[in-house]
Design a protein around this motif. Structure first.
Motif, mmCIF file in Angstrom:
data_model
loop_
_atom_site.group_PDB
_atom_site.id
_atom_site.type_symbol
_atom_site.label_atom_id
_atom_site.label_comp_id
_atom_site.label_asym_id
_atom_site.label_seq_id
_atom_site.Cartn_x
_atom_site.Cartn_y
_atom_site.Cartn_z
ATOM 1 N N VAL A 113 23.829 32.293 51.652
ATOM 2 C CA VAL A 113 24.143 33.033 50.374
ATOM 3 C C VAL A 113 25.672 33.251 50.153
ATOM 4 C CG1 VAL A 113 22.041 34.481 50.207
ATOM 5 C CG2 VAL A 113 23.893 35.414 51.104
ATOM 6 N N ARG A 114 25.785 33.417 49.061
ATOM 7 C CA ARG A 114 27.465 33.767 48.809
ATOM 8 C C ARG A 114 27.197 35.492 48.542
ATOM 9 N NH1 ARG A 114 30.804 30.069 44.925
ATOM 10 N NH2 ARG A 114 31.473 28.646 46.621
ATOM 11 N N PHE A 115 28.191 36.132 48.978
ATOM 12 C CA PHE A 115 28.170 37.663 48.939
ATOM 13 C C PHE A 115 29.436 38.224 48.678
ATOM 14 C CE2 PHE A 115 29.366 36.760 52.997
ATOM 15 C CZ PHE A 115 29.995 38.079 53.486
ATOM 16 N N THR A 116 29.411 39.612 48.472
ATOM 17 C CA THR A 116 30.351 40.566 48.464
ATOM 18 C C THR A 116 30.302 41.685 49.448
ATOM 19 O OG1 THR A 116 29.912 41.871 46.489
ATOM 20 C CG2 THR A 116 31.015 39.802 45.964
ATOM 21 N N PHE A 117 31.334 42.039 50.069
ATOM 22 C CA PHE A 117 31.303 43.308 50.884
ATOM 23 C C PHE A 117 32.198 44.327 50.271
ATOM 24 C CE2 PHE A 117 32.954 45.638 54.500
ATOM 25 C CZ PHE A 117 31.784 46.545 54.719
ATOM 26 N N ASP A 118 31.836 45.533 49.958
ATOM 27 C CA ASP A 118 32.577 46.635 49.430
ATOM 28 C C ASP A 118 32.720 47.591 50.671
ATOM 29 O OD1 ASP A 118 33.271 49.077 48.302
ATOM 30 O OD2 ASP A 118 31.833 48.898 46.653
ATOM 31 N N ALA A 119 33.827 47.531 51.251
ATOM 32 C CA ALA A 119 34.080 48.368 52.521
ATOM 33 C C ALA A 119 34.047 49.688 51.933
ATOM 34 C CB ALA A 119 35.330 47.900 52.988
ATOM 35 N N SER A 120 34.625 50.219 51.207
ATOM 36 C CA SER A 120 34.740 51.796 50.665
ATOM 37 C C SER A 120 33.203 52.341 50.461
ATOM 38 C CB SER A 120 35.474 51.865 49.517
ATOM 39 O OG SER A 120 35.134 51.321 48.204
ATOM 40 N N ALA A 121 32.292 51.535 50.073
ATOM 41 C CA ALA A 121 31.123 51.872 49.722
ATOM 42 C C ALA A 121 30.009 51.659 51.009
ATOM 43 C CB ALA A 121 30.522 51.614 48.322
ATOM 44 N N GLY A 122 30.334 50.732 51.955
ATOM 45 C CA GLY A 122 29.663 50.223 52.762
ATOM 46 C C GLY A 122 28.518 49.429 52.429
ATOM 47 N N LEU A 123 28.752 48.719 51.379
ATOM 48 C CA LEU A 123 27.651 47.876 50.664
ATOM 49 C C LEU A 123 27.907 46.417 50.464
ATOM 50 C CD1 LEU A 123 25.152 48.765 48.810
ATOM 51 C CD2 LEU A 123 26.735 48.992 46.964
ATOM 52 N N VAL A 124 26.742 45.639 50.903
ATOM 53 C CA VAL A 124 26.995 44.295 50.585
ATOM 54 C C VAL A 124 25.973 44.001 49.409
ATOM 55 C CG1 VAL A 124 25.871 42.157 51.308
ATOM 56 C CG2 VAL A 124 26.919 43.696 53.171
ATOM 57 N N ALA A 174 24.218 32.853 36.551
ATOM 58 C CA ALA A 174 23.819 33.796 35.667
ATOM 59 C C ALA A 174 22.286 33.349 34.919
ATOM 60 C CB ALA A 174 24.542 33.990 34.286
ATOM 61 N N PRO A 175 21.188 33.349 35.997
ATOM 62 C CA PRO A 175 19.921 32.972 35.342
ATOM 63 C C PRO A 175 19.411 34.082 34.476
ATOM 64 C CG PRO A 175 19.685 33.456 37.528
ATOM 65 C CD PRO A 175 21.261 33.351 37.365
ATOM 66 N N PRO A 176 18.499 33.933 33.626
ATOM 67 C CA PRO A 176 17.928 34.926 32.777
ATOM 68 C C PRO A 176 17.244 36.160 33.720
ATOM 69 C CG PRO A 176 16.706 32.965 32.537
ATOM 70 C CD PRO A 176 17.792 32.307 33.619
ATOM 71 N N ALA A 195 28.348 43.646 40.420
ATOM 72 C CA ALA A 195 28.300 42.316 41.571
ATOM 73 C C ALA A 195 29.014 41.356 41.046
ATOM 74 C CB ALA A 195 26.834 42.474 41.858
ATOM 75 N N VAL A 196 28.515 41.020 39.619
ATOM 76 C CA VAL A 196 29.330 39.664 39.305
ATOM 77 C C VAL A 196 30.949 39.655 39.180
ATOM 78 C CG1 VAL A 196 29.493 38.320 37.166
ATOM 79 C CG2 VAL A 196 27.119 39.161 37.843
ATOM 80 N N VAL A 201 24.306 40.710 46.725
ATOM 81 C CA VAL A 201 24.072 39.332 46.783
ATOM 82 C C VAL A 201 23.344 39.080 45.469
ATOM 83 C CG1 VAL A 201 22.675 37.389 47.741
ATOM 84 C CG2 VAL A 201 23.537 38.946 49.314
ATOM 85 N N THR A 202 23.961 38.265 44.505
ATOM 86 C CA THR A 202 23.360 38.049 43.361
ATOM 87 C C THR A 202 22.229 36.997 43.530
ATOM 88 O OG1 THR A 202 25.013 36.725 42.680
ATOM 89 C CG2 THR A 202 25.173 38.916 41.771
ATOM 90 N N THR A 203 21.205 36.997 42.856
ATOM 91 C CA THR A 203 20.066 35.801 42.920
ATOM 92 C C THR A 203 19.103 36.138 41.691
ATOM 93 O OG1 THR A 203 18.683 34.976 44.533
ATOM 94 C CG2 THR A 203 18.591 37.381 44.548
ATOM 95 N N ARG A 204 18.351 35.367 41.976
ATOM 96 C CA ARG A 204 17.001 35.328 41.045
ATOM 97 C C ARG A 204 15.935 36.071 41.367
ATOM 98 N NH1 ARG A 204 13.813 31.718 40.668
ATOM 99 N NH2 ARG A 204 14.361 30.851 42.666
#
Length: 134
Positions: free
Chosen positions: A38-49, A115-117, A101-102, A51-54
């Motif tokens: 997967v491609r992902f993002t990590f928000d260190a300040s929130a401690g949150l990963v 950007a699937p529906p 997330a986007v 992952v966008t997906t369908r």
């Protein structure tokens, strides 16, 4: 910031900012692991990963089936350096959360997120970090 990510060294944060893919591991309803790149993002300040997906993707269905107890692990590796983030996860289609997330995905990968529906975001609250050579 979660306790698990509060003490993350600068080298680990820099590693997580690189535009790599990672392996996301979820548990199927029968308890067997499902790992997918997967491609992902990590928000260190929130401690949150994020992952966008369908919504219909196996990873999203696994997390949703796990309910409040759903746990996932995400491992990014580069040669002999790796970092694994673990925690509780949930799936949401909340427009504000999807937009965030986007936005983060676009910033990290310098390209628009698919950007699937039926776009959803899997959000993991990190409570455990493991790494090597960072």
């Amino acid at each position: 910031m979660s306790r698990a990510t509060a003490g993350l060294p600068a080298a680990a944060r820099a590693f997580l900012a690189l535009p790599h893919t990672a392996a996301l591991t979820t548990l199927r309803p029968d308890g067997t692991p499902h790992a997918t790149p997967v491609r992902f993002t990590f928000d260190a300040s929130a401690g949150l990963v994020r992952v966008t997906t369908r919504a219909g993707a196996r990873k999203a269905r696994n997390v949703a089936a796990g309910g409040a107890a759903a746990r996932v692990a995400l491992c990014q590796a580069d040669g002999f350096r790796w970092l694994t983030l673990e925690g509780r996860a949930a799936v949401t289609d909340d427009p504000a959360r999807l937009a965030e997330a986007v936005r983060r995905y676009t910033d990290r990968y310098r390209t628009a997120s698919p950007a699937p529906p039926d776009l959803v975001v899997v959000e993991m609250a990190v409570d455990r970090v493991q790494s090597l050579n960072l």
